[in-house]
Design a protein around this motif. Sequence first.
Motif, mmCIF file in Angstrom:
data_model
loop_
_atom_site.group_PDB
_atom_site.id
_atom_site.type_symbol
_atom_site.label_atom_id
_atom_site.label_comp_id
_atom_site.label_asym_id
_atom_site.label_seq_id
_atom_site.Cartn_x
_atom_site.Cartn_y
_atom_site.Cartn_z
ATOM 1 N N THR A 63 0.815 -1.221 0.000
ATOM 2 C CA THR A 63 0.000 0.000 0.000
ATOM 3 C C THR A 63 0.845 1.266 0.000
ATOM 4 O O THR A 63 0.295 2.370 -0.029
ATOM 5 N N ALA A 64 2.167 1.118 0.077
ATOM 6 C CA ALA A 64 3.095 2.261 0.130
ATOM 7 C C ALA A 64 2.755 3.180 1.294
ATOM 8 O O ALA A 64 2.613 4.392 1.142
ATOM 9 N N GLN A 65 2.651 2.560 2.498
ATOM 10 C CA GLN A 65 2.310 3.328 3.689
ATOM 11 C C GLN A 65 3.179 2.918 4.871
ATOM 12 O O GLN A 65 3.573 1.750 5.000
ATOM 13 N N ILE A 66 3.451 3.888 5.734
ATOM 14 C CA ILE A 66 4.133 3.660 7.003
ATOM 15 C C ILE A 66 3.111 3.852 8.115
ATOM 16 O O ILE A 66 2.387 4.850 8.136
ATOM 17 N N THR A 67 3.037 2.909 9.046
ATOM 18 C CA THR A 67 2.141 3.042 10.198
ATOM 19 C C THR A 67 2.914 2.792 11.488
ATOM 20 O O THR A 67 4.012 2.248 11.473
ATOM 21 N N ASP A 68 2.315 3.195 12.590
ATOM 22 C CA ASP A 68 2.926 3.003 13.914
ATOM 23 C C ASP A 68 4.351 3.546 13.956
ATOM 24 O O ASP A 68 5.277 2.880 14.405
ATOM 25 N N TYR A 69 4.495 4.770 13.463
ATOM 26 C CA TYR A 69 5.809 5.428 13.499
ATOM 27 C C TYR A 69 6.021 5.996 14.899
ATOM 28 O O TYR A 69 5.271 6.852 15.361
ATOM 29 N N ASN A 70 7.054 5.493 15.594
ATOM 30 C CA ASN A 70 7.326 5.929 16.959
ATOM 31 C C ASN A 70 8.805 6.250 17.118
ATOM 32 O O ASN A 70 9.669 5.425 16.827
ATOM 33 N N MET A 71 9.085 7.454 17.604
ATOM 34 C CA MET A 71 10.436 7.889 17.883
ATOM 35 C C MET A 71 10.433 8.574 19.244
ATOM 36 O O MET A 71 9.553 9.379 19.538
ATOM 37 N N ILE A 89 1.429 7.158 7.104
ATOM 38 C CA ILE A 89 2.271 8.141 6.434
ATOM 39 C C ILE A 89 2.477 7.630 5.012
ATOM 40 O O ILE A 89 3.003 6.536 4.806
ATOM 41 N N ALA A 90 2.076 8.401 4.053
ATOM 42 C CA ALA A 90 2.193 7.961 2.661
ATOM 43 C C ALA A 90 3.637 8.046 2.184
ATOM 44 O O ALA A 90 4.355 8.994 2.514
ATOM 45 N N ILE A 91 4.058 7.025 1.459
ATOM 46 C CA ILE A 91 5.362 7.036 0.811
ATOM 47 C C ILE A 91 5.158 7.579 -0.607
ATOM 48 O O ILE A 91 4.228 7.164 -1.304
ATOM 49 N N ASN A 92 5.995 8.508 -1.014
ATOM 50 C CA ASN A 92 5.821 9.130 -2.322
ATOM 51 C C ASN A 92 5.729 8.080 -3.430
ATOM 52 O O ASN A 92 6.589 7.198 -3.518
ATOM 53 N N PRO A 93 4.709 8.151 -4.264
ATOM 54 C CA PRO A 93 4.553 7.161 -5.332
ATOM 55 C C PRO A 93 5.783 7.105 -6.235
ATOM 56 O O PRO A 93 6.243 8.119 -6.756
ATOM 57 N N GLY A 94 6.318 5.914 -6.382
ATOM 58 C CA GLY A 94 7.463 5.729 -7.246
ATOM 59 C C GLY A 94 8.770 6.222 -6.673
ATOM 60 O O GLY A 94 9.812 6.102 -7.306
ATOM 61 N N GLN A 95 8.744 6.806 -5.478
ATOM 62 C CA GLN A 95 9.961 7.323 -4.862
ATOM 63 C C GLN A 95 10.081 6.799 -3.430
ATOM 64 O O GLN A 95 9.065 6.606 -2.748
ATOM 65 N N PRO A 96 11.288 6.586 -2.941
ATOM 66 C CA PRO A 96 11.470 6.004 -1.610
ATOM 67 C C PRO A 96 11.543 7.061 -0.512
ATOM 68 O O PRO A 96 12.367 6.980 0.390
ATOM 69 N N HIS A 97 10.700 8.086 -0.567
ATOM 70 C CA HIS A 97 10.765 9.182 0.392
ATOM 71 C C HIS A 97 9.433 9.346 1.115
ATOM 72 O O HIS A 97 8.378 8.948 0.613
ATOM 73 N N PHE A 98 9.480 9.967 2.293
ATOM 74 C CA PHE A 98 8.265 10.196 3.073
ATOM 75 C C PHE A 98 8.453 11.436 3.931
ATOM 76 O O PHE A 98 9.576 11.902 4.172
ATOM 77 N N SER A 99 7.342 11.977 4.419
ATOM 78 C CA SER A 99 7.393 13.160 5.274
ATOM 79 C C SER A 99 6.138 13.231 6.126
ATOM 80 O O SER A 99 5.114 12.604 5.826
ATOM 81 N N ALA A 100 6.225 14.001 7.219
ATOM 82 C CA ALA A 100 5.080 14.222 8.106
ATOM 83 C C ALA A 100 5.310 15.527 8.848
ATOM 84 O O ALA A 100 6.435 16.034 8.914
ATOM 85 N N TYR A 147 11.372 14.275 7.717
ATOM 86 C CA TYR A 147 11.660 13.962 6.327
ATOM 87 C C TYR A 147 12.611 12.773 6.283
ATOM 88 O O TYR A 147 13.631 12.759 7.001
ATOM 89 N N GLY A 148 12.284 11.780 5.433
ATOM 90 C CA GLY A 148 13.120 10.594 5.406
ATOM 91 C C GLY A 148 13.061 9.839 4.098
ATOM 92 O O GLY A 148 12.273 10.154 3.197
ATOM 93 N N SER A 149 13.906 8.803 4.007
ATOM 94 C CA SER A 149 13.994 7.966 2.813
ATOM 95 C C SER A 149 14.325 6.535 3.217
ATOM 96 O O SER A 149 14.718 6.270 4.364
ATOM 97 N N PHE A 150 14.200 5.642 2.257
ATOM 98 C CA PHE A 150 14.643 4.263 2.414
ATOM 99 C C PHE A 150 16.015 4.114 1.761
ATOM 100 O O PHE A 150 16.327 4.793 0.771
ATOM 101 N N PHE A 151 16.830 3.220 2.318
ATOM 102 C CA PHE A 151 18.195 3.045 1.849
ATOM 103 C C PHE A 151 18.461 1.569 1.568
ATOM 104 O O PHE A 151 17.885 0.692 2.212
ATOM 105 N N GLY A 152 19.356 1.314 0.610
ATOM 106 C CA GLY A 152 19.662 -0.046 0.202
ATOM 107 C C GLY A 152 18.899 -0.412 -1.050
ATOM 108 O O GLY A 152 17.842 0.150 -1.344
#
Length: 588
Positions: free
Chosen positions: A485-493, A510-521, A550-555
């Motif tokens: 679903t390209a979503q992040i849930t239960d984000y806890n810091m 938190i929606a992950i940008n379509p086609g891109q490995p980035h997100f924001s809130a 602001y963040g991204s996925f790596f690897g």
Amino acid sequence: MKKHKIIITISAVLAAVLFIFSLPVFADRGAGVSKEMIPRELRGITINNTFIPSSGKEAGVIQEATGAVIVARADLKQAFFAAPGDKIYEKDTIFTLKNSRCRFRLLFEDVISVGDNTKISVTKFIDDKKTQEKHASFNMLKGKVMFYTMRLFRYKTATMTVDTPTAIAGVRGTKFGVEVASLKEETDTAGKPVYLADASDRAFIHLAQANPPTGSVTNVHAFDGNLYVTNTTTNQTQSISTGQSTSSTPAGLGPVVSTPPGVAQQFQQSTGGSGSGGSGGGTTDTTTNAGGTSTGVDTATNTANVAQTQNTQTVSPEPTQPTRIQPWTGSGYFTGLLSVDDDGRNFEGTYISTTPQNFAAAVTAGDLTGLPYSITADGPSESVTGIATSVYGIFAGSKPVTTVELGYNEYMSWGSWTQPLAMTTDNETDLFLDNPNYYVGGTVTPSLPQTGTYDYSGPAQGTLYSTAGGTVMSGGFTANVNFITAQITDYNMAVANGANAASISIPGAIAINPGQPHFSANQNTGTWTLIVNGIGAEGNVSAQGSGRLYGSFFGPNAENMGAAWAMRQGANNAAGIAIGNFRQPTVP
């Protein structure tokens, strides 16, 4: 009829005698233990040779006790010599004397094997069937302890913390060892005590503080699974995995080394050499007698299985050092807490990268509140090259930054940076970046995976701004990512240092940008909290404060995730990073 009465009476007496002899033998408890052998903090009280009942929260049961083992209640004013079957409660402290060992099993099946001359306390215990949460916190000031953490599907959240003086290590695995000793004692490697926090399942890293004797040293061994170890003096972090060891000293972290087979074998032998290992172990049949103790112990089959598991792990091939990403390479994010010398040192602004920056070129962090002001730096030379402020003018030049690497893995690197030299603007005002600021970057995922649901966890760092150089806060991070679903849930810091803390909790998507490995809130999503000197205010409404993430996925396959965060509440400001250093498939 009389004959039958006599037979019944004799049978009852025999049954009673057999029942008495079936109970744990208490008479030998503490035999041969002199006052000088008792820990100093217990010499002023009487050590009972029978179990002392408690009204506290039950946490587990002692399975094995060799030699003299003492259990003290919360206030250390009541204590008894322990025997197999005795219950352990929250707030209990276990002391093993010289040439003594014990093993106890928690109610949710984690097993702790304790070597001699050890002091370890159960500071918190949670076994909540309704919320499917298990948690245990320990305070360990000396000795050797082997921890066997059980991965049980009936728990959605599983955490463990082992509190020792000056660092935090996140644990992901089933078997790890901790040694805390005096610098005067001989140890295989030198180091400074550490916190250990279980990051298995969807664990949230918790922090604690301890005041141990000075000059203590801790070595950490990963016998099965992965750990990250952070030194809170330098804020450095590094990862170790199965078959590796490290240490933490006042000067920083020691190198990651392959645990020599002799060290692994000696450590396991000195802590008892048995436990549930990583396979779930056998079962324990227990019954409760009139004295409030359980009489069950592990089956012989379970002990044999554990011994076999340990022997197999001892001769495992030595792992190689992890491949590393150098600081300020690839693409990523950074934060800045800016000071101004305007008739005295004052806060000027909080800055954060809103998009992934190419660290091989010029990088920029914008004003947290969205105003058109920024900090510009040159990645290759690691220097601040420009600052645009609201009323203090513009700095243009080149000032080198000081970087402290906090951690790395194959695809990411993260750390802190400062620039404490005066940066004079065109209206002759001096600016400074002397509070610890942060960066995270590396090999950004080229294309987001389309399948799979994973739990990410890892360390978090942050700084609460102050004119005295800031307060560094440490903690942890967890999140669930559904790539379908390209979503992040239960984000806890959450990060903390004493009465100061900052946290972000976003249970929704938190929606992950379509086609891109980035997100924001931002602060309008979830709950953003900044606590200063014990006083907190939630910044989840725009009018109350500002918050950005602001963040991204790596690897290549989104093996890791990392983000920069910043928040402001009134006159208080904080910024930092959250690292998803570990990934595992979500347990249904």
